[in-house]
Design an enzyme around this catalytic site. Structure first.
Site, PDB file in Angstrom:
ATOM      1  N   MET A 238      21.453 -20.374   3.193  1.00  0.00           N
ATOM      2  CA  MET A 238      20.194 -19.646   3.189  1.00  0.00           C
ATOM      3  C   MET A 238      20.011 -19.007   4.570  1.00  0.00           C
ATOM      4  SD  MET A 238      18.472 -19.674   0.313  1.00  0.00           S
ATOM      5  CE  MET A 238      20.054 -19.132  -0.346  1.00  0.00           C
ATOM      6  N   HIS A 239      20.570 -17.822   4.713  1.00  0.00           N
ATOM      7  CA  HIS A 239      20.609 -17.164   6.017  1.00  0.00           C
ATOM      8  C   HIS A 239      19.209 -16.818   6.548  1.00  0.00           C
ATOM      9  CE1 HIS A 239      24.921 -16.762   5.413  1.00  0.00           C
ATOM     10  NE2 HIS A 239      24.693 -16.146   4.254  1.00  0.00           N
ATOM     11  N   ASP A 240      18.491 -15.998   5.797  1.00  0.00           N
ATOM     12  CA  ASP A 240      17.234 -15.438   6.306  1.00  0.00           C
ATOM     13  C   ASP A 240      16.126 -16.463   6.564  1.00  0.00           C
ATOM     14  OD1 ASP A 240      18.404 -12.950   6.285  1.00  0.00           O
ATOM     15  OD2 ASP A 240      17.640 -12.410   4.312  1.00  0.00           O
TER      16      ASP A 240
END
Length: 310
Positions: A238-240
Site C-alpha cells: 500500500m504505497h500511497d
C-alpha cells in the site's frame, strides 16, 4: 490537540483510495481540499473517483481538477494495475458532490493565500499540479510547510528497471519540487514495499462491514490480484497510504536526511530518483527519506480509520 492542515494531491488509483480513506478516518487532519492529477488513469477518471469518494465519506471537502498531462511528455497510465476506471471492481454510490470551478493550480493558490498558517501538501501521484503551481505562484511557496510525497526508489523501479511510476510519469515536475527549497518527506518504494497487506488482513478489513470496508476491500483486492498474477505474491504493498500514516504516526517510520534528485537525461535511467544515502555527491540534504516501517502498527492504523468511517 491542534489539527494538521493538509491538502491532498492524488490520482485515484487503488492505493490513493486507501490513502484518502485513512485521511478521512482521522480527526487529527484538517483537509483543506483534494486536488486531482492524471496518473494511474486518465484525469477524467481520477477526478470522478475522487468526487465519489469525497461525496461518500467527507462531502464538505473541496475538490479541484488538475493537469491532464505531464509538463513535457505524453501521459503514462497503469490500468493494468488499477483497472480501466482506476479503482478496479469498486462501485461507488452516486452522489451530488460538485467539483470546484477553479482548477487545481488556482485552487492551491487561493487556499494557501487565505490560510493563516502553513499547510502540509501530500502528493500521491505525479507532481505536475504542484510544479505548475510553484512556477506560477513562487511567492506563495512560503505558505507550504512541507511536501509528503509517495514516489521514487533506491531499490529499483516498478515501471522501468530504475524508475518508480509517480516520478516516471513526470520527472521534470519532480525535479521542480525537489529543487524548490521546501521541506520534503519522501516515501519511496524502499519503505512502501514493506507496507503490505496480506490476504488474511484483507479479509479482516472486509469483516469490519460498511461502505468504507467494502471500498477498501475492493480497491486492495484489485491491486492484490495484479500482484498475484504478475509477481506471484500473496500480499500487496500500500504505497500511497504511507504518506498519511507518516503524518498521523511519524514514530512508526525510520529514515534518513539525504540529497534527493531525479535523472532527466539518461537513455536507460530517465525518471530514476537519486537517493544519496552515502553522500557521494556532497550536495545539500534536501529530503527526509523513509526506509523502515512498523507494518503491524500501519495495518492497525488502516483498520481503525476504516472502522471510524464505515
Amino acid at each position: 490537540m491542534k489539527k494538521k492542515s493538509i491538502i491532498i494531491d492524488c490520482d485515484p488509483g487503488c492505493d490513493d483510495t486507501i490513502a484518502l480513506l485513512l485521511a478521512f478516518g482521522n480527526e487529527g487532519l484538517d483537509i483543506k481540499g483534494v486536488t486531482v492529477s492524471a496518473g494511474n488513469v486518465h484525469i477524467n477518471n481520477t477526478t470522478e473517483n475522487t468526487r465519489k469518494l469525497v461525496g461518500a465519506f467527507k462531502p464538505g471537502i473541496k475538490i479541484a481538477k488538475g493537469c491532464e498531462k505531464p509538463l513535457f511528455k505524453e501521459i503514462v497510465t497503469a490500468p493494468e494495475v488499477h483497472g480501466e476506471s482506476g479503482i478496479g471492481c469498486v462501485v461507488l454510490p452516486e452522489n451530488h458532490k460538485k467539483i470546484e470551478e477553479l482548477n487545481a493550480v488556482e485552487f492551491l493558490a487561493k487556499t494557501l493565500k487565505e490560510s493563516d498558517e502553513k499547510i502540509d501538501i501530500v502528493i500521491t501521484g505525479p507532481m505536475t499540479n504542484l510544479a505548475v503551481f510553484l512556477m506560477t505562484y513562487p511567492e506563495l511557496k512560503c505558505k507550504i510547510n512541507k511536501f509528503i510525497i509517495m514516489g521514487g526508489s533506491s531499490i529499483g523501479g516498478n515501471v522501468t528497471p530504475s524508475a518508480e511510476f509517480n516520478i516516471y510519469v513526470d520527472p521534470e515536475a519532480a525535479d521542480i519540487i525537489f529543487k524548490s527549497g521546501i521541506d520534503i518527506v519522501l516515501c519511496p518504494l524502499d519503505v512502501t514495499m514493506k507496507a503490505y497487506v496480506t490476504e488474511k488482513e484483507l479479509e479482516e478489513i472486509k469483516s469490519i462491514g460498511g461502505l468504507a470496508a467494502e471500498v477498501a476491500h475492493g480497491a486492495i483486492k484489485t491491486a492484490l490480484d495484479f500482484y498475484k498474477e504478475f509477481y506471484n505474491r500473496n500480499e500487496v504493498p500500500m504505497h500511497d497510504p504511507c504518506t498519511i500514516a507518516y503524518l498521523l504516526k511519524p514514530e512508526i517510520f525510520a529514515g534518513e536526511k539525504v540529497f534527493l534528485g531525479v535523472e532527466l537525461k539518461g537513455e536507460l535511467t530517465y525518471g530514476e530518483t537519486i537517493i544519496d544515502y552515502r553522500d557521494k555527491f556532497g550536495k545539500e540534504k534536501n529530503a527526509f527519506v523513509l526506509n523502515e516501517i512498523n507494518r503491524e502498527q500501519f495495518i492497525e492504523l488502516l483498520k481503525a480509520a476504516i472502522k471510524t468511517i464505515s
